[in-house]
Design a protein around this motif. Structure first.
Motif, PDB file in Angstrom:
ATOM      1  N   GLY A  98       0.839  -1.130   0.006  1.00  0.00           N
ATOM      2  CA  GLY A  98       0.108   0.106  -0.129  1.00  0.00           C
ATOM      3  C   GLY A  98       0.950   1.343  -0.148  1.00  0.00           C
TER       4      GLY A  98
ATOM      5  N   VAL B 167       2.237   2.185  -3.627  1.00  0.00           N
ATOM      6  CA  VAL B 167       1.097   2.660  -4.380  1.00  0.00           C
ATOM      7  C   VAL B 167       0.984   4.314  -3.916  1.00  0.00           C
TER       8      VAL B 167
ATOM      9  N   LYS C  43       3.232   7.188  -4.941  1.00  0.00           N
ATOM     10  CA  LYS C  43       3.131   7.791  -6.269  1.00  0.00           C
ATOM     11  C   LYS C  43       1.960   8.836  -6.231  1.00  0.00           C
TER      12      LYS C  43
ATOM     13  N   VAL D 103       8.933   4.488  -8.959  1.00  0.00           N
ATOM     14  CA  VAL D 103       8.876   2.917  -9.364  1.00  0.00           C
ATOM     15  C   VAL D 103      10.101   2.243  -9.289  1.00  0.00           C
TER      16      VAL D 103
ATOM     17  N   ASP E 240      11.244   1.736  -6.012  1.00  0.00           N
ATOM     18  CA  ASP E 240      10.451   0.559  -5.325  1.00  0.00           C
ATOM     19  C   ASP E 240      11.280  -0.880  -5.758  1.00  0.00           C
TER      20      ASP E 240
END
Length: 159
Positions: A53, A56, A59, A132, A135
């Motif tokens: 979570g 997500v 971003k 990203v 991540d």
């Protein structure tokens, strides 16, 4: 230090990776400790969901910068948690590990923020897209840390 560094990049990933490890190889150093919850499979699962979570939410344009005081505090606490749990699992000082982990997480927060924003500005890449890549680095780094963990003789107990 590795898990604390991850905490500076993604606050929930570090506890998720460490709890995953402890849930599969519980350590006697955590038995009877307030940190024993890190060995529970349910804790590991919940932290993994929270980590996903966070990746997500990171971003979203409304998400504050990681160096904003409340967010920075969360990263400090995450680093302190993984530092304390790691040291305690090795029969060390939870306080000492917590301080070291918290400081490392704060340092990693500022370094990763500077890298992310710098890469975005230098390459004209949207900061979310750079996120990203960050991540991917966090997931690869956490997986590498887990692969490198070998319990010392007598430090873990079978489930």
């Amino acid at each position: 230090m590795g898990f604390a560094t991850l905490a500076g990049m993604r606050s929930m990933s570090a506890p998720a990776f460490l709890s995953h490890y402890f849930s599969r190889q519980p350590h006697v150093g955590l038995d009877g400790s307030m940190l024993r919850f890190m060995q529970k499979p349910l804790t590991a699962k919940a932290l993994k969901v929270m980590a996903a979570g966070e990746m997500v939410a990171d971003k979203l344009p409304t998400t504050p910068d990681r160096i904003a005081p409340p967010v920075l505090l969360g990263r400090l606490l995450s680093g302190a948690l993984v530092g304390a749990a790691w040291y305690k699992s090795r029969h060390g000082s939870a306080l000492g590990g917590g301080v070291l982990g918290g400081l490392a997480a704060v340092a990693a927060t500022f370094v990763s923020y500077a890298l992310r924003t710098g890469i975005s500005k230098q390459t004209a890449t949207p900061v979310a897209l750079v996120g990203v890549g960050e991540d991917a680095l966090v997931v690869a780094g956490g997986a590498a840390l887990l692969r490198g963990l070998q319990p010392a003789h007598g430090e873990w107990r079978p489930m």
